[in-house]
Design a protein around this motif. Structure first.
Motif, mmCIF file in Angstrom:
data_model
loop_
_atom_site.group_PDB
_atom_site.id
_atom_site.type_symbol
_atom_site.label_atom_id
_atom_site.label_comp_id
_atom_site.label_asym_id
_atom_site.label_seq_id
_atom_site.Cartn_x
_atom_site.Cartn_y
_atom_site.Cartn_z
ATOM 1 N N GLN A 121 0.828 -1.198 0.000
ATOM 2 C CA GLN A 121 0.000 0.000 0.000
ATOM 3 C C GLN A 121 0.872 1.262 0.000
ATOM 4 O OE1 GLN A 121 -2.980 0.429 3.082
ATOM 5 N NE2 GLN A 121 -4.251 1.576 1.668
ATOM 6 N N ALA A 122 1.955 1.238 0.752
ATOM 7 C CA ALA A 122 2.860 2.396 0.772
ATOM 8 C C ALA A 122 3.442 2.662 -0.610
ATOM 9 C CB ALA A 122 3.976 2.169 1.787
ATOM 10 N N HIS A 178 -5.816 0.019 -7.572
ATOM 11 C CA HIS A 178 -6.992 0.618 -8.185
ATOM 12 C C HIS A 178 -6.891 2.121 -7.971
ATOM 13 C CE1 HIS A 178 -9.908 -3.094 -8.129
ATOM 14 N NE2 HIS A 178 -8.950 -3.200 -9.034
ATOM 15 N N PRO A 179 -6.531 2.869 -9.020
ATOM 16 C CA PRO A 179 -6.396 4.322 -8.879
ATOM 17 C C PRO A 179 -7.675 5.014 -8.397
ATOM 18 C CG PRO A 179 -5.366 3.601 -10.904
ATOM 19 C CD PRO A 179 -6.117 2.415 -10.348
ATOM 20 N N SER A 180 -8.821 4.359 -8.578
ATOM 21 C CA SER A 180 -10.085 4.935 -8.080
ATOM 22 C C SER A 180 -10.084 5.025 -6.560
ATOM 23 C CB SER A 180 -11.267 4.072 -8.523
ATOM 24 O OG SER A 180 -11.238 2.814 -7.850
ATOM 25 N N GLY A 181 -9.204 4.229 -5.926
ATOM 26 C CA GLY A 181 -9.123 4.228 -4.475
ATOM 27 C C GLY A 181 -9.849 3.075 -3.814
ATOM 28 N N LEU A 182 -10.803 2.471 -4.524
ATOM 29 C CA LEU A 182 -11.574 1.353 -3.972
ATOM 30 C C LEU A 182 -10.861 0.042 -4.276
ATOM 31 C CD1 LEU A 182 -15.128 2.517 -5.063
ATOM 32 C CD2 LEU A 182 -14.009 2.850 -2.844
ATOM 33 N N ALA A 183 -10.637 -0.756 -3.257
ATOM 34 C CA ALA A 183 -9.841 -1.976 -3.424
ATOM 35 C C ALA A 183 -10.669 -3.215 -3.752
ATOM 36 C CB ALA A 183 -9.027 -2.223 -2.149
ATOM 37 N N ILE A 193 -5.053 -6.374 -3.842
ATOM 38 C CA ILE A 193 -5.465 -5.151 -4.531
ATOM 39 C C ILE A 193 -5.277 -4.005 -3.554
ATOM 40 C CG2 ILE A 193 -7.328 -3.900 -5.670
ATOM 41 C CD1 ILE A 193 -8.520 -6.577 -6.472
ATOM 42 N N VAL A 194 -4.604 -2.966 -4.029
ATOM 43 C CA VAL A 194 -4.281 -1.814 -3.205
ATOM 44 C C VAL A 194 -5.187 -0.642 -3.579
ATOM 45 C CG1 VAL A 194 -2.485 -0.123 -2.646
ATOM 46 C CG2 VAL A 194 -1.867 -2.528 -2.983
ATOM 47 N N GLY A 195 -5.862 -0.116 -2.588
ATOM 48 C CA GLY A 195 -6.637 1.107 -2.750
ATOM 49 C C GLY A 195 -5.981 2.204 -1.921
ATOM 50 N N THR A 196 -6.541 3.376 -1.950
ATOM 51 C CA THR A 196 -5.937 4.474 -1.185
ATOM 52 C C THR A 196 -6.133 4.309 0.307
ATOM 53 O OG1 THR A 196 -7.932 5.772 -1.581
ATOM 54 C CG2 THR A 196 -6.056 6.204 -3.019
ATOM 55 N N GLU A 197 -7.233 3.703 0.731
ATOM 56 C CA GLU A 197 -7.528 3.571 2.162
ATOM 57 C C GLU A 197 -7.395 2.147 2.686
ATOM 58 O OE1 GLU A 197 -8.123 6.201 4.167
ATOM 59 O OE2 GLU A 197 -7.761 7.458 2.416
ATOM 60 N N SER A 198 -7.444 1.163 1.780
ATOM 61 C CA SER A 198 -7.429 -0.218 2.229
ATOM 62 C C SER A 198 -6.853 -1.133 1.161
ATOM 63 C CB SER A 198 -8.851 -0.673 2.578
ATOM 64 O OG SER A 198 -9.648 -0.684 1.402
ATOM 65 N N THR A 199 -6.705 -2.397 1.529
ATOM 66 C CA THR A 199 -6.271 -3.425 0.596
ATOM 67 C C THR A 199 -7.236 -4.601 0.703
ATOM 68 O OG1 THR A 199 -4.836 -4.446 2.239
ATOM 69 C CG2 THR A 199 -3.817 -2.810 0.783
ATOM 70 N N VAL A 200 -7.273 -5.398 -0.353
ATOM 71 C CA VAL A 200 -8.057 -6.630 -0.340
ATOM 72 C C VAL A 200 -7.127 -7.770 -0.707
ATOM 73 C CG1 VAL A 200 -9.905 -7.930 -1.473
ATOM 74 C CG2 VAL A 200 -10.267 -5.541 -0.862
ATOM 75 N N SER A 201 -7.141 -8.820 0.110
ATOM 76 C CA SER A 201 -6.358 -10.023 -0.114
ATOM 77 C C SER A 201 -7.269 -11.120 -0.647
ATOM 78 C CB SER A 201 -5.710 -10.469 1.199
ATOM 79 O OG SER A 201 -5.322 -11.820 1.135
ATOM 80 N N PHE A 202 -6.944 -11.645 -1.825
ATOM 81 C CA PHE A 202 -7.727 -12.745 -2.369
ATOM 82 C C PHE A 202 -7.643 -13.961 -1.440
ATOM 83 C CE2 PHE A 202 -8.732 -12.072 -7.068
ATOM 84 C CZ PHE A 202 -8.750 -10.705 -6.966
ATOM 85 N N ALA A 203 -6.475 -14.204 -0.868
ATOM 86 C CA ALA A 203 -6.305 -15.347 0.033
ATOM 87 C C ALA A 203 -7.201 -15.211 1.267
ATOM 88 C CB ALA A 203 -4.846 -15.490 0.450
ATOM 89 N N GLU A 204 -7.244 -14.032 1.859
ATOM 90 C CA GLU A 204 -8.078 -13.818 3.042
ATOM 91 C C GLU A 204 -9.558 -13.936 2.725
ATOM 92 O OE1 GLU A 204 -6.913 -10.070 4.752
ATOM 93 O OE2 GLU A 204 -5.110 -10.934 5.661
ATOM 94 N N ARG A 205 -9.926 -13.614 1.493
ATOM 95 C CA ARG A 205 -11.340 -13.705 1.080
ATOM 96 C C ARG A 205 -11.699 -15.094 0.574
ATOM 97 N NH1 ARG A 205 -13.814 -8.375 -1.222
ATOM 98 N NH2 ARG A 205 -13.377 -7.015 0.541
ATOM 99 N N GLY A 206 -10.726 -15.993 0.530
ATOM 100 C CA GLY A 206 -10.997 -17.342 0.035
ATOM 101 C C GLY A 206 -11.126 -17.425 -1.476
ATOM 102 N N LEU A 207 -10.585 -16.442 -2.185
ATOM 103 C CA LEU A 207 -10.659 -16.423 -3.648
ATOM 104 C C LEU A 207 -9.489 -17.167 -4.287
ATOM 105 C CD1 LEU A 207 -11.767 -12.697 -4.073
ATOM 106 C CD2 LEU A 207 -13.202 -14.751 -4.241
ATOM 107 N N ILE A 208 -8.496 -17.508 -3.480
ATOM 108 C CA ILE A 208 -7.360 -18.325 -3.955
ATOM 109 C C ILE A 208 -7.320 -19.559 -3.098
ATOM 110 C CG2 ILE A 208 -4.859 -18.495 -4.025
ATOM 111 C CD1 ILE A 208 -4.701 -15.691 -4.958
#
Length: 165
Positions: free
Chosen positions: A55-56, A116-121, A150-165
């Motif tokens: 994210q940094a 995601h340059p939109s900021g939403l992860a 996926i990196v957004g401006t305020e947060s990140t989303v992990s596919f592994a944590e969401r069970g998508l991998i």
């Protein structure tokens, strides 16, 4: 980047600011320090440590960027590599180029990343589809994808944590 009013202290990893820094200098410094943290041989002790560094590095990118952290068999960093840069809303990602890079770096495992340059992860349908395509392509050469972040401006989303991998 040379910031004259930033000094390294006697304690490894500690820095002392001897003057004022503007916002651009602080952001540039944070990105530089995060990239340095992802140097060869680094081992992360938690998934959140990886997402904090990514994210940094990528949260302020104005275009979509797709990158990978190449890892060895012991999950140590070989290299953080930015492979593809796109537009404000997408980047073309080619599994063939990913496989070439993996072979050149002798990677055993990967962490995929894009911003995601939109900021939403939140992952899109396209994000999920390309991740599946990459995972399937890498199976042929016995390389495992540990996560796609996926990196957004305020947060990140992990596919592994969401069970998508």
């Amino acid at each position: 980047m040379n910031i004259s009013n930033l000094k390294v202290t006697d304690v490894p990893g500690k820095y002392q600011i001897t003057g004022s820094l503007d916002a651009d200098e602080i952001i540039a410094l944070a990105i530089k320090l995060a990239r340095n943290k992802l140097k060869k041989g680094t081992m992360f002790n938690s998934p959140s440590a990886v997402t904090d560094y990514l994210q940094a590095i990528y949260a302020t990118e104005e275009k979509e960027v797709f990158a990978m952290i190449h890892l060895d068999s012991q999950h140590r960093v070989i290299e953080l590599e930015t492979l593809f840069t796109g537009t404000i809303s997408s980047a073309s990602v080619y599994p063939r180029e990913i496989i070439k890079s993996v072979m050149n770096k002798n990677s055993c495992k990967l962490i995929l990343c894009h911003n995601h340059p939109s900021g939403l992860a939140e992952p899109s349908t396209s994000d999920k589809a390309i991740t599946t395509k990459i995972i399937n392509a890498l199976k042929f050469i016995d390389v495992e994808v540990l996560d796609h972040i996926i990196v957004g401006t305020e947060s990140t989303v992990s596919f592994a944590e969401r069970g998508l991998i």
